[in-house]
Design a protein around this motif. Structure first.
Motif, PDB file in Angstrom:
ATOM      1  N   TYR A 264       0.840  -1.198   0.000  1.00 18.71           N
ATOM      2  CA  TYR A 264       0.000   0.000   0.000  1.00 18.71           C
ATOM      3  C   TYR A 264       0.874   1.246   0.000  1.00 18.71           C
ATOM      4  O   TYR A 264       2.071   1.197   0.284  1.00 18.71           O
ATOM      5  CB  TYR A 264      -0.998   0.005   1.163  1.00 18.71           C
ATOM      6  CG  TYR A 264      -0.426   0.056   2.562  1.00 18.71           C
ATOM      7  CD1 TYR A 264      -0.349   1.256   3.265  1.00 18.71           C
ATOM      8  CD2 TYR A 264      -0.024  -1.110   3.219  1.00 18.71           C
ATOM      9  CE1 TYR A 264       0.124   1.296   4.556  1.00 18.71           C
ATOM     10  CE2 TYR A 264       0.462  -1.075   4.514  1.00 18.71           C
ATOM     11  CZ  TYR A 264       0.536   0.139   5.181  1.00 18.71           C
ATOM     12  OH  TYR A 264       1.017   0.180   6.466  1.00 18.71           O
TER      13      TYR A 264
ATOM     14  N   LYS B 283      -2.196  11.306  -5.654  1.00 15.56           N
ATOM     15  CA  LYS B 283      -3.133  11.454  -6.775  1.00 15.56           C
ATOM     16  C   LYS B 283      -2.504  11.007  -8.087  1.00 15.56           C
ATOM     17  O   LYS B 283      -3.135  10.305  -8.889  1.00 15.56           O
ATOM     18  CB  LYS B 283      -3.596  12.915  -6.872  1.00 15.56           C
ATOM     19  CG  LYS B 283      -4.553  13.187  -8.027  1.00 15.56           C
ATOM     20  CD  LYS B 283      -5.829  12.380  -7.887  1.00 15.56           C
ATOM     21  CE  LYS B 283      -6.796  12.697  -9.016  1.00 15.56           C
ATOM     22  NZ  LYS B 283      -8.017  11.837  -8.953  1.00 15.56           N
TER      23      LYS B 283
ATOM     24  N   GLU C 239      -2.265   7.278  -8.120  1.00 17.40           N
ATOM     25  CA  GLU C 239      -3.582   6.679  -8.330  1.00 17.40           C
ATOM     26  C   GLU C 239      -3.963   6.704  -9.807  1.00 17.40           C
ATOM     27  O   GLU C 239      -4.497   5.731 -10.344  1.00 17.40           O
ATOM     28  CB  GLU C 239      -4.638   7.428  -7.514  1.00 17.40           C
ATOM     29  CG  GLU C 239      -6.043   6.864  -7.654  1.00 17.40           C
ATOM     30  CD  GLU C 239      -7.069   7.654  -6.864  1.00 17.40           C
ATOM     31  OE1 GLU C 239      -8.108   7.075  -6.508  1.00 17.40           O
ATOM     32  OE2 GLU C 239      -6.833   8.857  -6.618  1.00 17.40           O
ATOM     33  N   THR C 240      -3.655   7.794 -10.477  1.00 20.47           N
ATOM     34  CA  THR C 240      -3.966   7.913 -11.905  1.00 20.47           C
ATOM     35  C   THR C 240      -3.125   6.953 -12.732  1.00 20.47           C
ATOM     36  O   THR C 240      -3.628   6.258 -13.617  1.00 20.47           O
ATOM     37  CB  THR C 240      -3.717   9.359 -12.373  1.00 20.47           C
ATOM     38  OG1 THR C 240      -4.550  10.244 -11.619  1.00 20.47           O
ATOM     39  CG2 THR C 240      -4.020   9.506 -13.859  1.00 20.47           C
TER      40      THR C 240
ATOM     41  N   ALA D  88      -4.058   2.928 -11.838  1.00 20.12           N
ATOM     42  CA  ALA D  88      -5.471   2.714 -11.503  1.00 20.12           C
ATOM     43  C   ALA D  88      -5.849   1.237 -11.510  1.00 20.12           C
ATOM     44  O   ALA D  88      -6.714   0.809 -10.742  1.00 20.12           O
ATOM     45  CB  ALA D  88      -6.353   3.491 -12.475  1.00 20.12           C
TER      46      ALA D  88
ATOM     47  N   ARG E  50      -8.161   3.255  -3.927  1.00 21.93           N
ATOM     48  CA  ARG E  50      -8.136   4.190  -2.796  1.00 21.93           C
ATOM     49  C   ARG E  50      -9.154   3.719  -1.753  1.00 21.93           C
ATOM     50  O   ARG E  50     -10.336   3.565  -2.052  1.00 21.93           O
ATOM     51  CB  ARG E  50      -8.452   5.606  -3.259  1.00 21.93           C
ATOM     52  CG  ARG E  50      -8.290   6.657  -2.154  1.00 21.93           C
ATOM     53  CD  ARG E  50      -8.647   8.040  -2.667  1.00 21.93           C
ATOM     54  NE  ARG E  50      -7.652   8.570  -3.564  1.00 21.93           N
ATOM     55  CZ  ARG E  50      -6.641   9.367  -3.183  1.00 21.93           C
ATOM     56  NH1 ARG E  50      -6.497   9.697  -1.905  1.00 21.93           N
ATOM     57  NH2 ARG E  50      -5.787   9.829  -4.064  1.00 21.93           N
TER      58      ARG E  50
ATOM     59  N   LEU F  42      -3.676   4.318  -0.744  1.00 24.38           N
ATOM     60  CA  LEU F  42      -3.976   3.428  -1.864  1.00 24.38           C
ATOM     61  C   LEU F  42      -3.493   2.031  -1.502  1.00 24.38           C
ATOM     62  O   LEU F  42      -2.394   1.879  -0.970  1.00 24.38           O
ATOM     63  CB  LEU F  42      -3.248   3.879  -3.143  1.00 24.38           C
ATOM     64  CG  LEU F  42      -3.554   5.265  -3.697  1.00 24.38           C
ATOM     65  CD1 LEU F  42      -2.644   5.553  -4.895  1.00 24.38           C
ATOM     66  CD2 LEU F  42      -5.008   5.375  -4.107  1.00 24.38           C
TER      67      LEU F  42
END
Length: 227
Positions: A158, A182, A185-186, A189, A194, A200
């Motif tokens: 994580y 962020k 995460e993009t 994906a 999240r 994450l």
């Protein structure tokens, strides 16, 4: 002496570059590598001024290699040598000083070496460029006392935001990286989900979801007690 490392998964391609470089008396080939991971190891142990870098390679390609190298305090000059011309824009986004299409011609190589010399002579401290988001990385890189530690994406359990850093919890421990949650995460994906505004989690690390008496939901992870 202008120290150079050749990076290509084809031994014949490295051999041809060596023969072309023989015309440059003060340029010395100090090492070779067959993929991006080997190239990163070579740069950190041999401290070259120049990397002649292929793009299409196994394990880690040249573009990702260049982005990891950009995190070093004094990265080498990078000249891409590739059979494909469609990667030129991505190459310059990765801070390459030149881009040569195979078969490499002697006069173009000489021009690229001159560009590399100018880069090294005036090399500024620079921030790592953004990784192209159409191709997620195979590794994250943590900077440790001027060197890099590579963290395979598959080993990450994580990611947790901590002020301006992200703590990467992985199979060998944890490391700090200077990236935003962020952006990670993009980029990843398909790999991470999240579960909290600052966390994450790798999808395959989630063993179950449990609801607490107050109604909140907690993720139970396979290899850790709690994120």
């Amino acid at each position: 002496m202008f120290r150079t490392v050749l990076v290509d998964d084809e031994p014949l391609a490295r051999q041809r570059l060596r023969s072309l470089l023989a015309a440059h008396a003060d340029l010395h080939v100090v090492g070779e590598a067959g993929n991006g991971r080997q190239a990163l190891d070579a740069v950190q142990s041999l401290h070259p001024d120049l990397l002649l870098l292929d793009i299409a390679m196994p394990e880690m390609d040249g573009l990702e290699t260049a982005h990891h190298l950009a995190r070093l305090e004094q990265p080498p000059a990078i000249v891409f040598c590739t059979a494909y011309d469609e990667h030129a824009l991505s190459a310059f986004e990765a801070a390459a000083v030149d881009y040569l299409v195979k078969p490499v011609r002697a006069e173009r190589l000489a021009s690229a070496i001159e560009r590399a010399r100018r880069y090294v002579a005036s090399r500024p401290a620079q921030a790592a460029p953004e990784m192209p988001r159409n191709q997620p990385r195979s590794h994250l890189s943590a900077r440790l006392r001027g060197s890099l530690r590579l963290i395979p994406i598959g080993d990450i359990r994580y990611l947790q935001a901590d002020e301006k850093y992200v703590v990467v919890h992985h199979a060998r421990g944890e490391d700090l990286i200077e990236e935003s949650l962020k952006s990670l995460e993009t980029e990843f994906a398909e790999r991470f989900v999240r579960i909290h505004r600052n966390c994450l989690v790798a999808r395959d690390e989630i063993a179950e979801l449990r609801r607490s008496p107050d109604g909140s939901v907690h993720a139970v992870l396979r290899h850790v007690d709690a994120p």
